[in-house]
Write a protein that holds these residues in place. Structure first.
Motif, PDB file in Angstrom:
ATOM      1  N   ARG A  93      -6.443  14.160 -14.698  1.00  0.00           N
ATOM      2  CA  ARG A  93      -5.134  14.721 -15.031  1.00  0.00           C
ATOM      3  C   ARG A  93      -4.556  15.522 -13.886  1.00  0.00           C
ATOM      4  NH1 ARG A  93      -5.187  19.353 -19.234  1.00  0.00           N
ATOM      5  NH2 ARG A  93      -5.165  20.608 -17.328  1.00  0.00           N
ATOM      6  N   GLU A  94      -5.414  16.272 -13.175  1.00  0.00           N
ATOM      7  CA  GLU A  94      -4.956  17.140 -12.099  1.00  0.00           C
ATOM      8  C   GLU A  94      -4.939  16.438 -10.739  1.00  0.00           C
ATOM      9  OE1 GLU A  94      -3.754  20.226 -12.386  1.00  0.00           O
ATOM     10  OE2 GLU A  94      -3.983  20.151 -14.559  1.00  0.00           O
ATOM     11  N   GLY A  95      -5.375  15.192 -10.705  1.00  0.00           N
ATOM     12  CA  GLY A  95      -5.412  14.464  -9.442  1.00  0.00           C
ATOM     13  C   GLY A  95      -6.412  15.023  -8.456  1.00  0.00           C
ATOM     14  N   LEU A  96      -7.534  15.546  -8.951  1.00  0.00           N
ATOM     15  CA  LEU A  96      -8.536  16.178  -8.099  1.00  0.00           C
ATOM     16  C   LEU A  96      -9.520  15.152  -7.558  1.00  0.00           C
ATOM     17  CD1 LEU A  96      -9.364  19.220 -10.409  1.00  0.00           C
ATOM     18  CD2 LEU A  96      -7.981  19.280  -8.319  1.00  0.00           C
ATOM     19  N   ALA A  97      -9.883  15.307  -6.293  1.00  0.00           N
ATOM     20  CA  ALA A  97     -10.951  14.499  -5.697  1.00  0.00           C
ATOM     21  C   ALA A  97     -12.267  15.167  -6.066  1.00  0.00           C
ATOM     22  CB  ALA A  97     -10.781  14.422  -4.186  1.00  0.00           C
ATOM     23  N   ALA A  98     -12.948  14.641  -7.085  1.00  0.00           N
ATOM     24  CA  ALA A  98     -14.100  15.309  -7.670  1.00  0.00           C
ATOM     25  C   ALA A  98     -15.307  14.391  -7.751  1.00  0.00           C
ATOM     26  CB  ALA A  98     -13.758  15.824  -9.068  1.00  0.00           C
ATOM     27  N   LEU A  99     -16.479  14.962  -7.505  1.00  0.00           N
ATOM     28  CA  LEU A  99     -17.757  14.284  -7.703  1.00  0.00           C
ATOM     29  C   LEU A  99     -18.556  15.114  -8.698  1.00  0.00           C
ATOM     30  CD1 LEU A  99     -20.016  12.236  -7.015  1.00  0.00           C
ATOM     31  CD2 LEU A  99     -20.639  13.727  -5.087  1.00  0.00           C
ATOM     32  N   ILE A 100     -18.842  14.545  -9.861  1.00  0.00           N
ATOM     33  CA  ILE A 100     -19.585  15.244 -10.909  1.00  0.00           C
ATOM     34  C   ILE A 100     -20.952  14.594 -11.048  1.00  0.00           C
ATOM     35  CG2 ILE A 100     -19.638  15.926 -13.340  1.00  0.00           C
ATOM     36  CD1 ILE A 100     -16.593  15.686 -13.390  1.00  0.00           C
ATOM     37  N   VAL A 101     -22.008  15.389 -10.868  1.00  0.00           N
ATOM     38  CA  VAL A 101     -23.383  14.903 -11.015  1.00  0.00           C
ATOM     39  C   VAL A 101     -23.943  15.451 -12.322  1.00  0.00           C
ATOM     40  CG1 VAL A 101     -25.707  14.906 -10.046  1.00  0.00           C
ATOM     41  CG2 VAL A 101     -23.721  14.790  -8.524  1.00  0.00           C
ATOM     42  N   THR A 102     -24.417  14.547 -13.173  1.00  0.00           N
ATOM     43  CA  THR A 102     -24.935  14.929 -14.487  1.00  0.00           C
ATOM     44  C   THR A 102     -26.414  14.573 -14.585  1.00  0.00           C
ATOM     45  OG1 THR A 102     -22.766  14.497 -15.477  1.00  0.00           O
ATOM     46  CG2 THR A 102     -24.640  14.663 -16.978  1.00  0.00           C
ATOM     47  N   ARG A 103     -27.200  15.503 -15.083  1.00  0.00           N
ATOM     48  CA  ARG A 103     -28.622  15.228 -15.312  1.00  0.00           C
ATOM     49  C   ARG A 103     -28.778  14.319 -16.539  1.00  0.00           C
ATOM     50  NH1 ARG A 103     -31.446  18.821 -12.111  1.00  0.00           N
ATOM     51  NH2 ARG A 103     -30.277  20.679 -11.492  1.00  0.00           N
ATOM     52  N   THR A 104     -29.623  13.295 -16.420  1.00  0.00           N
ATOM     53  CA  THR A 104     -29.892  12.372 -17.512  1.00  0.00           C
ATOM     54  C   THR A 104     -31.400  12.246 -17.710  1.00  0.00           C
ATOM     55  OG1 THR A 104     -30.000  10.409 -16.096  1.00  0.00           O
ATOM     56  CG2 THR A 104     -27.808  11.069 -16.898  1.00  0.00           C
ATOM     57  N   LEU A 105     -31.791  11.597 -18.807  1.00  0.00           N
ATOM     58  CA  LEU A 105     -33.225  11.396 -19.049  1.00  0.00           C
ATOM     59  C   LEU A 105     -33.853  10.559 -17.946  1.00  0.00           C
ATOM     60  CD1 LEU A 105     -33.241  10.743 -22.916  1.00  0.00           C
ATOM     61  CD2 LEU A 105     -33.915  12.821 -21.692  1.00  0.00           C
ATOM     62  N   GLY A 106     -33.052   9.674 -17.349  1.00  0.00           N
ATOM     63  CA  GLY A 106     -33.570   8.822 -16.283  1.00  0.00           C
ATOM     64  C   GLY A 106     -33.408   9.385 -14.896  1.00  0.00           C
ATOM     65  N   GLY A 107     -32.824  10.548 -14.771  1.00  0.00           N
ATOM     66  CA  GLY A 107     -32.619  11.155 -13.457  1.00  0.00           C
ATOM     67  C   GLY A 107     -31.254  11.790 -13.338  1.00  0.00           C
TER      68      GLY A 107
ATOM     69  N   SER B 224     -26.665  10.809 -13.060  1.00  0.00           N
ATOM     70  CA  SER B 224     -25.537   9.879 -12.945  1.00  0.00           C
ATOM     71  C   SER B 224     -24.418  10.578 -12.196  1.00  0.00           C
ATOM     72  CB  SER B 224     -25.049   9.426 -14.326  1.00  0.00           C
ATOM     73  OG  SER B 224     -24.506  10.528 -15.046  1.00  0.00           O
ATOM     74  N   GLU B 225     -23.571   9.790 -11.525  1.00  0.00           N
ATOM     75  CA  GLU B 225     -22.453  10.330 -10.762  1.00  0.00           C
ATOM     76  C   GLU B 225     -21.134   9.811 -11.319  1.00  0.00           C
ATOM     77  OE1 GLU B 225     -23.626  11.143  -6.179  1.00  0.00           O
ATOM     78  OE2 GLU B 225     -23.287   9.054  -6.705  1.00  0.00           O
ATOM     79  N   TYR B 226     -20.159  10.699 -11.331  1.00  0.00           N
ATOM     80  CA  TYR B 226     -18.784  10.301 -11.645  1.00  0.00           C
ATOM     81  C   TYR B 226     -17.927  10.639 -10.446  1.00  0.00           C
ATOM     82  CZ  TYR B 226     -13.973  10.791 -13.189  1.00  0.00           C
ATOM     83  OH  TYR B 226     -12.612  10.701 -13.258  1.00  0.00           O
ATOM     84  N   LEU B 227     -17.209   9.656  -9.946  1.00  0.00           N
ATOM     85  CA  LEU B 227     -16.244   9.854  -8.859  1.00  0.00           C
ATOM     86  C   LEU B 227     -14.853   9.680  -9.421  1.00  0.00           C
ATOM     87  CD1 LEU B 227     -18.973   8.972  -7.412  1.00  0.00           C
ATOM     88  CD2 LEU B 227     -17.520   8.198  -5.534  1.00  0.00           C
ATOM     89  N   SER B 228     -14.027  10.701  -9.281  1.00  0.00           N
ATOM     90  CA  SER B 228     -12.669  10.642  -9.812  1.00  0.00           C
ATOM     91  C   SER B 228     -11.863   9.598  -9.034  1.00  0.00           C
ATOM     92  CB  SER B 228     -11.998  12.002  -9.700  1.00  0.00           C
ATOM     93  OG  SER B 228     -11.721  12.309  -8.342  1.00  0.00           O
ATOM     94  N   PRO B 229     -10.770   9.104  -9.630  1.00  0.00           N
ATOM     95  CA  PRO B 229      -9.918   8.136  -8.917  1.00  0.00           C
ATOM     96  C   PRO B 229      -9.445   8.661  -7.554  1.00  0.00           C
ATOM     97  CG  PRO B 229      -9.344   8.177 -11.234  1.00  0.00           C
ATOM     98  CD  PRO B 229     -10.330   9.280 -11.023  1.00  0.00           C
ATOM     99  N   ALA B 230      -9.117   9.965  -7.473  1.00  0.00           N
ATOM    100  CA  ALA B 230      -8.641  10.515  -6.198  1.00  0.00           C
ATOM    101  C   ALA B 230      -9.739  10.488  -5.143  1.00  0.00           C
ATOM    102  CB  ALA B 230      -8.144  11.946  -6.401  1.00  0.00           C
ATOM    103  N   LEU B 231     -10.977  10.768  -5.529  1.00  0.00           N
ATOM    104  CA  LEU B 231     -12.067  10.719  -4.572  1.00  0.00           C
ATOM    105  C   LEU B 231     -12.403   9.271  -4.198  1.00  0.00           C
ATOM    106  CD1 LEU B 231     -14.209  12.142  -2.902  1.00  0.00           C
ATOM    107  CD2 LEU B 231     -15.730  12.095  -4.891  1.00  0.00           C
ATOM    108  N   THR B 232     -12.390   8.395  -5.176  1.00  0.00           N
ATOM    109  CA  THR B 232     -12.648   6.976  -4.893  1.00  0.00           C
ATOM    110  C   THR B 232     -11.641   6.431  -3.899  1.00  0.00           C
ATOM    111  OG1 THR B 232     -13.574   6.674  -7.119  1.00  0.00           O
ATOM    112  CG2 THR B 232     -12.881   4.685  -5.937  1.00  0.00           C
ATOM    113  N   ALA B 233     -10.364   6.836  -4.057  1.00  0.00           N
ATOM    114  CA  ALA B 233      -9.338   6.378  -3.117  1.00  0.00           C
ATOM    115  C   ALA B 233      -9.614   6.891  -1.713  1.00  0.00           C
ATOM    116  CB  ALA B 233      -7.954   6.838  -3.600  1.00  0.00           C
TER     117      ALA B 233
END
Length: 292
Positions: free
Chosen positions: A265-279, A281-290
């Protein structure tokens, strides 16, 4: 601020301008004098001690940080809250000794702060704490001071938050690898900080463990307690280190799903790392992917 600073510069032929270190230390001294909760005589400490409802005149830097913090609080739905100082102290992440943690009123502390030009006041018993934004402001302020001194190509780092200007002497941008949380195997993400800043908020730098639970320094205003939402770190790229700093905290508190929604929504270039049972996961926002 309890951390270190560094400067790397592509100096002109005549070398660095005179007094660069003194300029940097003067900027940092000004930030500490205005925004450090550890200094009883600082502007923020005096603001927090003043009687409720009393208008107080605040310095320009203090006002700029407060205004930006209130803006991010509004846009993030209170996930970032510059008036969360009592909760920070209660959990031992501020200058006060940690107490037995009890649940605080649910969020919205920032709404008890009123700003009117160069003056501000508290309308309820809350306390300002700029730990999630002042370090980024300090990076921006140092950059401004160095540009005024004539530097055109450099990178400034304060406590792991960086902002690059120009390019390296070999013409390459200021390349920086985003730090992965310890113990998590993740692909390397390398970014070019030429005209950009980067800030990371994580659960692995300042924390304590109690009964096997990790309590990190990022406080959720809704509970008044450290976040427990599986987010290991959030990294933001932004032209402003101050806003990168604040938004990294906001997304860290928001959690994986809401944080991703906020970034989009804010157009932020963001990388979010989440802890999972398997280790992890990463989320790359559309602005960062671009960008990548």
């Amino acid at each position: 601020m309890g951390t270190t600073w560094s400067l790397r510069a592509g100096a002109p032929e005549q070398g660095l301008p005179a007094g660069v270190r003194e300029r940097i230390e003067a900027v940092l001294g000004r930030v500490i004098a205005q925004m450090s909760n550890w200094e009883p005589a600082s502007d923020i400490s005096r603001f927090n001690r003043a009687p409720l409802g009393t208008w107080q005149y605040i310095p320009d830097d203090f006002r700029a940080v407060l205004q930006a913090g209130l803006g991010v609080a509004r846009r993030s739905g209170g996930a970032f809250d510059p008036a969360i100082g009592q909760c920070v102290d209660r959990w031992g992440f501020g200058p006060a000794r940690r107490e037995v943690a009890t649940k605080s009123p649910a969020g919205g502390f920032w709404t008890a702060i009123e700003l009117d030009g160069s003056r501000a006041r508290r309308t309820a018993d809350v306390e300002l704490d700029f730990c999630g934004i002042a370090k980024g402001f300090a990076v921006d302020a140092v950059v401004h001071a160095l540009q005024e001194a004539g530097l055109r190509h450099f990178i400034v780092e304060i406590g792991g938050e960086l902002r690059g200007v120009g390019v390296k002497p070999d013409g390459q941008p200021w390349w920086v690898d985003i730090e992965a949380p310890p113990g998590l195997a993740l692909p390397r993400t390398r970014v070019a900080l030429s005209g950009l800043a980067v800030a990371t908020s994580g659960d692995y730098r300042r924390y304590f463990e109690d009964a096997g639970i990790r309590h990190a320094h990022s406080i959720d205003p809704q509970t008044g307690a450290p976040v427990l939402n599986a987010v290991a770190s959030v990294t933001i790229l932004h032209e402003s280190a101050m806003l990168a700093d604040a938004w990294a905290t906001a997304l860290m508190v928001s959690g994986p799903a809401r944080g991703a929604d906020l970034a989009e929504r804010e157009g932020l270039a963001a990388l979010i790392v989440t802890r999972t049972l398997g280790g992890a996961s990463e989320y790359l926002s559309p602005a960062l992917t671009a960008m990548l």
